[in-house]
Design a protein around this motif. Sequence first.
Motif, PDB file in Angstrom:
ATOM      1  N   ALA A 235      41.617  32.572   5.595  1.00 48.74           N
ATOM      2  CA  ALA A 235      41.862  31.228   5.054  1.00 48.74           C
ATOM      3  C   ALA A 235      41.956  31.261   3.532  1.00 48.74           C
ATOM      4  O   ALA A 235      42.769  30.556   2.926  1.00 48.74           O
ATOM      5  CB  ALA A 235      40.752  30.271   5.496  1.00 48.74           C
TER       6      ALA A 235
ATOM      7  N   LYS B 200      45.518  33.228   2.793  1.00 49.26           N
ATOM      8  CA  LYS B 200      46.786  32.637   3.224  1.00 49.26           C
ATOM      9  C   LYS B 200      46.922  31.171   2.841  1.00 49.26           C
ATOM     10  O   LYS B 200      47.997  30.611   2.933  1.00 49.26           O
ATOM     11  CB  LYS B 200      46.930  32.789   4.752  1.00 49.26           C
ATOM     12  CG  LYS B 200      46.879  34.221   5.252  1.00 49.26           C
ATOM     13  CD  LYS B 200      48.236  34.883   5.224  1.00 49.26           C
ATOM     14  CE  LYS B 200      48.162  36.364   5.596  1.00 49.26           C
ATOM     15  NZ  LYS B 200      47.675  36.607   6.968  1.00 49.26           N
ATOM     16  N   LYS B 201      45.836  30.537   2.464  1.00 50.54           N
ATOM     17  CA  LYS B 201      45.808  29.115   2.103  1.00 50.54           C
ATOM     18  C   LYS B 201      46.061  28.227   3.334  1.00 50.54           C
ATOM     19  O   LYS B 201      47.092  28.335   3.987  1.00 50.54           O
ATOM     20  CB  LYS B 201      46.867  28.755   1.038  1.00 50.54           C
ATOM     21  CG  LYS B 201      46.841  29.637  -0.191  1.00 50.54           C
ATOM     22  CD  LYS B 201      45.674  29.303  -1.094  1.00 50.54           C
ATOM     23  CE  LYS B 201      45.678  30.227  -2.313  1.00 50.54           C
ATOM     24  NZ  LYS B 201      44.330  30.337  -2.916  1.00 50.54           N
ATOM     25  N   LEU B 202      45.112  27.359   3.601  1.00 48.08           N
ATOM     26  CA  LEU B 202      45.234  26.439   4.732  1.00 48.08           C
ATOM     27  C   LEU B 202      46.342  25.425   4.483  1.00 48.08           C
ATOM     28  O   LEU B 202      46.568  25.016   3.344  1.00 48.08           O
ATOM     29  CB  LEU B 202      43.907  25.710   4.949  1.00 48.08           C
ATOM     30  CG  LEU B 202      42.814  26.518   5.631  1.00 48.08           C
ATOM     31  CD1 LEU B 202      41.489  25.775   5.583  1.00 48.08           C
ATOM     32  CD2 LEU B 202      43.201  26.789   7.075  1.00 48.08           C
ATOM     33  N   PRO B 203      47.021  24.991   5.554  1.00 46.49           N
ATOM     34  CA  PRO B 203      48.007  23.912   5.386  1.00 46.49           C
ATOM     35  C   PRO B 203      47.323  22.673   4.792  1.00 46.49           C
ATOM     36  O   PRO B 203      46.134  22.419   5.044  1.00 46.49           O
ATOM     37  CB  PRO B 203      48.485  23.639   6.813  1.00 46.49           C
ATOM     38  CG  PRO B 203      48.125  24.865   7.600  1.00 46.49           C
ATOM     39  CD  PRO B 203      46.908  25.443   6.940  1.00 46.49           C
TER      40      PRO B 203
ATOM     41  N   HIS C 290      51.459  20.055  13.886  1.00 44.20           N
ATOM     42  CA  HIS C 290      52.450  20.570  12.937  1.00 44.20           C
ATOM     43  C   HIS C 290      51.968  21.853  12.251  1.00 44.20           C
ATOM     44  O   HIS C 290      52.763  22.561  11.644  1.00 44.20           O
ATOM     45  CB  HIS C 290      52.773  19.510  11.883  1.00 44.20           C
ATOM     46  CG  HIS C 290      51.599  19.168  11.007  1.00 44.20           C
ATOM     47  ND1 HIS C 290      50.618  18.262  11.384  1.00 44.20           N
ATOM     48  CD2 HIS C 290      51.232  19.615   9.792  1.00 44.20           C
ATOM     49  CE1 HIS C 290      49.723  18.172  10.435  1.00 44.20           C
ATOM     50  NE2 HIS C 290      50.061  18.976   9.454  1.00 44.20           N
ATOM     51  N   ALA C 291      50.668  22.136  12.323  1.00 42.94           N
ATOM     52  CA  ALA C 291      50.122  23.303  11.607  1.00 42.94           C
ATOM     53  C   ALA C 291      49.996  24.537  12.495  1.00 42.94           C
ATOM     54  O   ALA C 291      49.727  25.630  11.996  1.00 42.94           O
ATOM     55  CB  ALA C 291      48.760  22.953  11.025  1.00 42.94           C
TER      56      ALA C 291
ATOM     57  N   GLN D  11      52.387  27.659  11.736  1.00 46.07           N
ATOM     58  CA  GLN D  11      51.993  28.394  10.525  1.00 46.07           C
ATOM     59  C   GLN D  11      50.738  29.232  10.780  1.00 46.07           C
ATOM     60  O   GLN D  11      50.679  30.403  10.419  1.00 46.07           O
ATOM     61  CB  GLN D  11      51.763  27.396   9.385  1.00 46.07           C
ATOM     62  CG  GLN D  11      51.407  28.069   8.069  1.00 46.07           C
ATOM     63  CD  GLN D  11      51.151  27.058   6.952  1.00 46.07           C
ATOM     64  OE1 GLN D  11      51.578  25.903   7.042  1.00 46.07           O
ATOM     65  NE2 GLN D  11      50.452  27.472   5.922  1.00 46.07           N
ATOM     66  N   LEU D  12      49.756  28.625  11.436  1.00 42.13           N
ATOM     67  CA  LEU D  12      48.495  29.346  11.679  1.00 42.13           C
ATOM     68  C   LEU D  12      48.697  30.519  12.630  1.00 42.13           C
ATOM     69  O   LEU D  12      48.008  31.535  12.534  1.00 42.13           O
ATOM     70  CB  LEU D  12      47.435  28.385  12.221  1.00 42.13           C
ATOM     71  CG  LEU D  12      46.918  27.370  11.199  1.00 42.13           C
ATOM     72  CD1 LEU D  12      46.029  26.332  11.872  1.00 42.13           C
ATOM     73  CD2 LEU D  12      46.136  28.070  10.085  1.00 42.13           C
TER      74      LEU D  12
ATOM     75  N   TRP E 244      49.396  33.945  11.045  1.00 42.74           N
ATOM     76  CA  TRP E 244      48.359  34.685  10.318  1.00 42.74           C
ATOM     77  C   TRP E 244      47.874  35.876  11.143  1.00 42.74           C
ATOM     78  O   TRP E 244      48.112  35.943  12.347  1.00 42.74           O
ATOM     79  CB  TRP E 244      47.169  33.762   9.985  1.00 42.74           C
ATOM     80  CG  TRP E 244      47.501  32.655   9.020  1.00 42.74           C
ATOM     81  CD1 TRP E 244      48.745  32.237   8.624  1.00 42.74           C
ATOM     82  CD2 TRP E 244      46.568  31.807   8.345  1.00 42.74           C
ATOM     83  NE1 TRP E 244      48.637  31.181   7.748  1.00 42.74           N
ATOM     84  CE2 TRP E 244      47.317  30.902   7.559  1.00 42.74           C
ATOM     85  CE3 TRP E 244      45.177  31.722   8.329  1.00 42.74           C
ATOM     86  CZ2 TRP E 244      46.707  29.914   6.762  1.00 42.74           C
ATOM     87  CZ3 TRP E 244      44.560  30.755   7.538  1.00 42.74           C
ATOM     88  CH2 TRP E 244      45.331  29.864   6.761  1.00 42.74           C
TER      89      TRP E 244
ATOM     90  N   TRP F 298      45.192  37.073  12.717  1.00 40.55           N
ATOM     91  CA  TRP F 298      43.866  36.783  13.244  1.00 40.55           C
ATOM     92  C   TRP F 298      43.248  37.968  13.970  1.00 40.55           C
ATOM     93  O   TRP F 298      42.052  38.165  13.935  1.00 40.55           O
ATOM     94  CB  TRP F 298      43.941  35.593  14.216  1.00 40.55           C
ATOM     95  CG  TRP F 298      44.350  34.326  13.571  1.00 40.55           C
ATOM     96  CD1 TRP F 298      45.518  33.645  13.767  1.00 40.55           C
ATOM     97  CD2 TRP F 298      43.612  33.568  12.613  1.00 40.55           C
ATOM     98  NE1 TRP F 298      45.544  32.514  12.993  1.00 40.55           N
ATOM     99  CE2 TRP F 298      44.386  32.431  12.274  1.00 40.55           C
ATOM    100  CE3 TRP F 298      42.362  33.729  11.999  1.00 40.55           C
ATOM    101  CZ2 TRP F 298      43.964  31.477  11.359  1.00 40.55           C
ATOM    102  CZ3 TRP F 298      41.931  32.773  11.093  1.00 40.55           C
ATOM    103  CH2 TRP F 298      42.728  31.660  10.779  1.00 40.55           C
TER     104      TRP F 298
END
Lengths: 259, 259
Positions: A157, A160-163, B247-248, B251-252, B255, B257
């Motif tokens: 987090a 990558k920076k959270l939305p 919507h997120a 993007q997530l 990452w 993970w």
Amino acid sequence: MNKTKPLILITNDDGVSAPGINTLIAVMSEIAEVVVVAPDKPQSGMGHAITTNETLYLNKISLENDPVLIYSCSGTPADCVKIAVNEVMKRKPDLCVSGINHGSNSAINVIYSGTMSGAIEAGIEGIPAIGFSLLDFDWNANFEEIKPFVRKITLEALEKKLPHDVVLNVNFPKLKQKEIKGIKICRQARAYWKEKFHKRKTPQGRDYYWLSGDFVNEDHGEDTDEWALNNGYISIVPVQFDLTAYHATQQLNSWNWNE
Amino acid sequence: MNKTKPLILITNDDGVSAPGINTLIAVMSEIAEVVVVAPDKPQSGMGHAITTNETLYLNKISLENDPVLIYSCSGTPADCVKIAVNEVMKRKPDLCVSGINHGSNSAINVIYSGTMSGAIEAGIEGIPAIGFSLLDFDWNANFEEIKPFVRKITLEALEKKLPHDVVLNVNFPKLKQKEIKGIKICRQARAYWKEKFHKRKTPQGRDYYWLSGDFVNEDHGEDTDEWALNNGYISIVPVQFDLTAYHATQQLNSWNWNE
């Protein structure tokens, strides 16, 4: 103090002396400068309560040379974040982490959760935020097993920076580290609590009630947090605080509001 | 009792003796069979708190022949809805209305609102629900002006049926009836509270704080509740309790993970 270190605010809802928050302090101290402002007593089930009709007290708990600055606050998790940002911290933190909660905040529990309200309050204030919860209500729950995952999620987090306007709701299954299959991005399962009120009488004969209930999950989608947790995964639900049900506006606009 | 009448549950967060709830009782009694279960003291800012660590008391306030059954409860608005449905009402209500709140629940205030938590709790339990708020904090606010609109919105919701899992957040501008331009379906404005902590000392010299703040709305969209209210309209925001930020997720999912 290493100036390149990020600054992390830690809060929770089980209170500043809960084992879960100590795990967060241990993990975060390895990667960041840390400030803790947490409730001075358990605040579970407090939802997004704030304290405007009562006074708030802030007590410094850490000693002068302790590596981590720790305060307790008489208010709710949301109060703790507000007072931390405005009265304790010298600059806006790079991240706020809340928890680790003793018990689940998956599915509809996010609505009742003090842990998540701390994280969401930070999100509202423009601070990236993560709430962590372990599916074990035991005060002596084993938080050691999930430490590497807490660290991994936090580092990801930060990097990558959270939305924007999105807070992470992370829940851990009650499993050994090697039994955990991995991390899944999920949606909130559609579930509810079927209440049970236990009616009792005071010694003076007055009726009173205890609220309890059974968790009912009728949503068997494999993209839900409940499915992930029941199948050995860590669930991450991105949570928003714009509650607008955009999908409903078209239908509502067809009603006769102004006749 | 007319069997064709709908059954409406009324709650609020300002307490059972607040003028705002009396307005709701008056309007709802004309169109429905009414049961009131409301907090025995003000619960503003309680968010979606529930009471699981303390006992709950339920007191019947109405007399035997009163047309409306009224109870006060020692818990939060969410507690009131839970105990009403499980311990007071003979069948599931057709609608739950909460309020009328003395003060705004527009924009981000929906998150902190006890009034809306009462309505949202009903929504979670599968009961259509509406929260009503008037932009006037005065205990003696004039609720007469908005009565016809409260009635209209309630009748429309009963007739057309609310979308599934959607609760209405209705806010009224502080205007005379004839000055109100109409009703607008809106989205929640992106706004926040810029906190101010007032630091004081107890007579014994201990620091304490009062939380207050200034409401900051940086969202000038003409589809927002703030715009509607500032321009003479009643705002209705459809609110959901699935907090997933869909919507997120894409993007997530990009990452790393599980590396």
